[in-house]
Design an enzyme around this catalytic site. Structure first.
Site, PDB file in Angstrom:
ATOM      1  N   CYS A   1       0.835  -1.193   0.000  1.00  0.00           N
ATOM      2  CA  CYS A   1       0.000   0.000   0.000  1.00  0.00           C
ATOM      3  C   CYS A   1       0.871   1.246   0.000  1.00  0.00           C
ATOM      4  CB  CYS A   1      -0.916   0.013   1.225  1.00  0.00           C
ATOM      5  SG  CYS A   1      -1.882  -1.496   1.443  1.00  0.00           S
TER       6      CYS A   1
ATOM      7  N   LEU B   1      -3.470  -1.804  -1.784  1.00  0.00           N
ATOM      8  CA  LEU B   1      -3.324  -2.918  -2.711  1.00  0.00           C
ATOM      9  C   LEU B   1      -3.701  -4.155  -1.910  1.00  0.00           C
ATOM     10  CD1 LEU B   1      -2.318  -3.914  -5.532  1.00  0.00           C
ATOM     11  CD2 LEU B   1      -0.087  -4.277  -4.467  1.00  0.00           C
TER      12      LEU B   1
ATOM     13  N   ILE C   1      -4.089  -7.639  -0.567  1.00  0.00           N
ATOM     14  CA  ILE C   1      -3.373  -8.913  -0.691  1.00  0.00           C
ATOM     15  C   ILE C   1      -3.927  -9.935   0.297  1.00  0.00           C
ATOM     16  CG2 ILE C   1      -1.126 -10.042  -0.534  1.00  0.00           C
ATOM     17  CD1 ILE C   1      -1.304  -8.101  -2.853  1.00  0.00           C
TER      18      ILE C   1
ATOM     19  N   GLU D   1       3.312  -6.241   5.010  1.00  0.00           N
ATOM     20  CA  GLU D   1       2.735  -7.523   5.392  1.00  0.00           C
ATOM     21  C   GLU D   1       3.370  -8.000   6.702  1.00  0.00           C
ATOM     22  OE1 GLU D   1       0.325  -8.759   3.680  1.00  0.00           O
ATOM     23  OE2 GLU D   1       0.522  -7.763   1.731  1.00  0.00           O
TER      24      GLU D   1
END
Length: 570
Positions: free
Chosen positions: A2, A52, A54, A79
């Site tokens: 992101c 984004l 995921i 992440e």
């Protein structure tokens, strides 16, 4: 993956949400799936996020994310690979969604920000607003895989994933730092904590910074370090490890890291060059997958630079679903006009173009790609680690006058003529860019210490102050290399000190920057399994001969790889 941005204002400004949204919109390539803005008008605080998706593709992963108690607001880029383990440790019965962002936020409520950072295995840059204390905390992962810029512009404190997000804020001044430009001329990148702009810094990897909204523009607190590679308890404790045990342990650690990084709710693949690093990552991915792994390679028509044939052979052996793209000079030329917008500050790594091309190709098939970066610095892959050490052992006994004579003789021959000579050598002895390497050798023959050898090996320009008008270079402008003089390293070999210098300098400022910007420009998330801190701690504790042996680097990593891929293919 992101993009995050935000600010707080010491003076009153109108339309906080509008400015925050403009900052977020500059990061659309980092997060094309969603946008979110949160503001506290009374305190002059704004947080913005581009997503984004995921993990947990549902609206439950939307950011900025508010804690259940209402005290915290979090924007998170990255992440947390062990977030399910953290959820178990937190023992919470009810969760709103499945995202690692929520896990981190609850961790901050229960353990506090520093303990949550220490427990987290991952890559990230984040901002946490604490309503109760009226403070904001910025944090970055241990190796700086994810970028985070911050600083005062007038009486506004602004931050973001990329410099372009800061540049649209109304308080932006945009004055070039000539001292940072001097650093760029030397290294080919702007080293942390500097940026090309005055008043804007890069947050140090493995650190967090907390500021109250009452903090004055003249008072910027120093970051708090929560992890340092050399202070790990495992460092220098494995000198008596036998080879079989060491190979088993590295195999286990790599499997553990790669398994965690293969978790995604979207298609995933890997870059594959056919070399040791990427082949090891792909081999261990395929060994833990029931389906063929998607792999991606860039090829070149120039045989001396083409790795595609090696990658194809490895992919065939492992049974991956392989895609390759041979690129032309025209393909590269089309990328060049976009480079300034990708990087936001001067950046001189020549592989930034093919890195973007392979990322753009991969993005047509997957949303996440694993890479083999970090292995060279941890396991002794660069030529300078063994050649530099050998060179210094010879140089140190030679009179300076003799070294100067040899240097002048080498420099008298142009790089082009050296390249022609290199092509006349038997194929097994050929090296690319012989001319550049010869002139680099000439430039370091006057070194007076092992530290000078390394510093000049990584320098593009020996006297950068002579190139930049009004710029200056302080002797302390290479602070992370200075750390190698600590008692942690003691009198260890120059090769090990070079590796550590690259790990905390070149890797962060060049390699990881290149991969992040080149991939995010294509909206592709990249993950780097070798930079799991448990692997780094293990590698830093290994004796040198398990990394460099018989003039070849990455010895131990090769032993793991050869369990899955025949040596003849590498």
């Amino acid at each position: 993956m992101c993009g995050i941005a935000g600010f707080f204002a010491a003076s009153v400004i109108t339309d906080l949400e509008g400015y925050a949204r403009r900052m977020a919109n500059t990061l659309g390539h980092r997060g094309p799936d969603d946008i979110g803005v949160w503001v506290d008008t009374a305190k002059g605080v704004a947080l913005a996020h581009r997503r984004l998706a995921i993990i947990d593709l549902s609206p439950a992963g939307h950011q900025p994310m508010s804690s259940e108690c209402g005290r915290y607001q979090l924007i998170f880029n990255g992440e947390i690979y062990n977030h399910l383990v953290l959820r178990e440790a937190l023992g919470r019965q009810h969760w709103c969604g499945l995202s690692d962002t929520e896990t981190f936020l609850v961790g901050c409520q229960v353990w506090g920000i520093e303990e949550t950072l220490k427990r987290s295995v991952g890559m990230f840059a984040l901002a946490l607003w604490d309503q109760e204390r009226a403070s904001i905390t910025l944090a970055r992962d241990r190796f700086g895989e994810k970028p985070l810029f911050y600083g005062w512009q007038g009486d506004h404190f602004i931050f973001g994933s990329e410099l372009k997000s800061l540049a649209v804020h109304p308080a932006w001044r945009g004055q070039v730092s000539r001292d940072a430009l001097v650093q760029f001329v030397r290294y080919g990148y702007v080293p942390l904590p500097y940026s090309i702009w005055q008043g804007v810094s890069k947050l140090l990897p493995g650190s967090f910074l907390t500021m109250s909204v009452k903090t004055s523009p003249s008072d910027l607190p120093a970051p708090t370090v929560y992890w340092e590679a050399l202070s790990s308890s495992k460092i220098l404790t494995q000198q008596n490890l036998d080879e079989r045990t060491a190979t088993d342990e590295l195999d286990f650690l790599l499997r553990q890291s790669i398994a965690g990084q293969m978790v995604a709710d979207v298609p995933l693949g890997a870059f594959l060059s056919g070399g040791v690093d990427s082949s090891a990552v792909v081999a261990l991915m395929q060994a833990q997958s029931t389906r063929p792994i998607k792999t991606f390679t860039i090829g070149f028509s120039e045989a001396d630079y083409n790795e595609a044939e090696h990658a194809k052979a490895v992919a065939s052996h492992l049974g991956t679903e392989h895609t390759e793209l041979y690129v032309s000079p025209d393909d590269g030329m089309k990328v060049i006009p976009r480079l300034a917008d990708m990087y936001d500050e001067p950046f001189g790594d020549v592989s930034q173009i093919p890195t973007h091309l392979v990322s753009a190709m991969a993005r047509q098939h997957v949303k996440v790609s694993l890479s083999g970066d970090g292995a060279d610095e941890l396991f002794g892959g660069y030529n300078r680690y063994f050649l530099g050490s050998s060179l210094w052992r010879v140089m140190r006994w030679m009179p300076v006058s003799l070294r100067q004579l040899i240097a002048r003789s080498i420099s008298a021959v142009s790089p082009g003529r050296w390249d022609k000579f290199g092509r006349m050598l038997p194929h097994r002895y050929r090296q690319p860019m012989v001319g550049d390497r010869a002139h680099k050798l000439a430039s370091i023959l006057e070194a007076r210490s092992a530290d000078d050898v390394y510093h000049w090996l990584v320098s593009h320009e020996r006297n950068p102050e002579s190139v930049v008008l009004g710029g200056s270079e302080n002797i302390n402008d290479f602070p992370l290399w200075a750390e190698t003089q600590t008692a942690h390293l003691g009198n260890r070999d120059i090769s090990e000190r070079m590796m550590y210098g690259d790990l905390v300098g070149y890797l962060v400022d060049d390699i990881l920057c290149k991969v992040d910007r080149a991939a995010m420009a294509a909206s592709l998330e990249t993950r780097v399994p070798f930079l799991d801190h448990r692997i780094a701690e293990f590698a830093l504790g290994l004796p040198l001969d398990m990394k460099i042996r018989n003039g070849q680097g990455k010895w131990l990593l090769r032993q793991v790889l050869y369990r899955y891929v025949p040596p003849a293919l590498i």
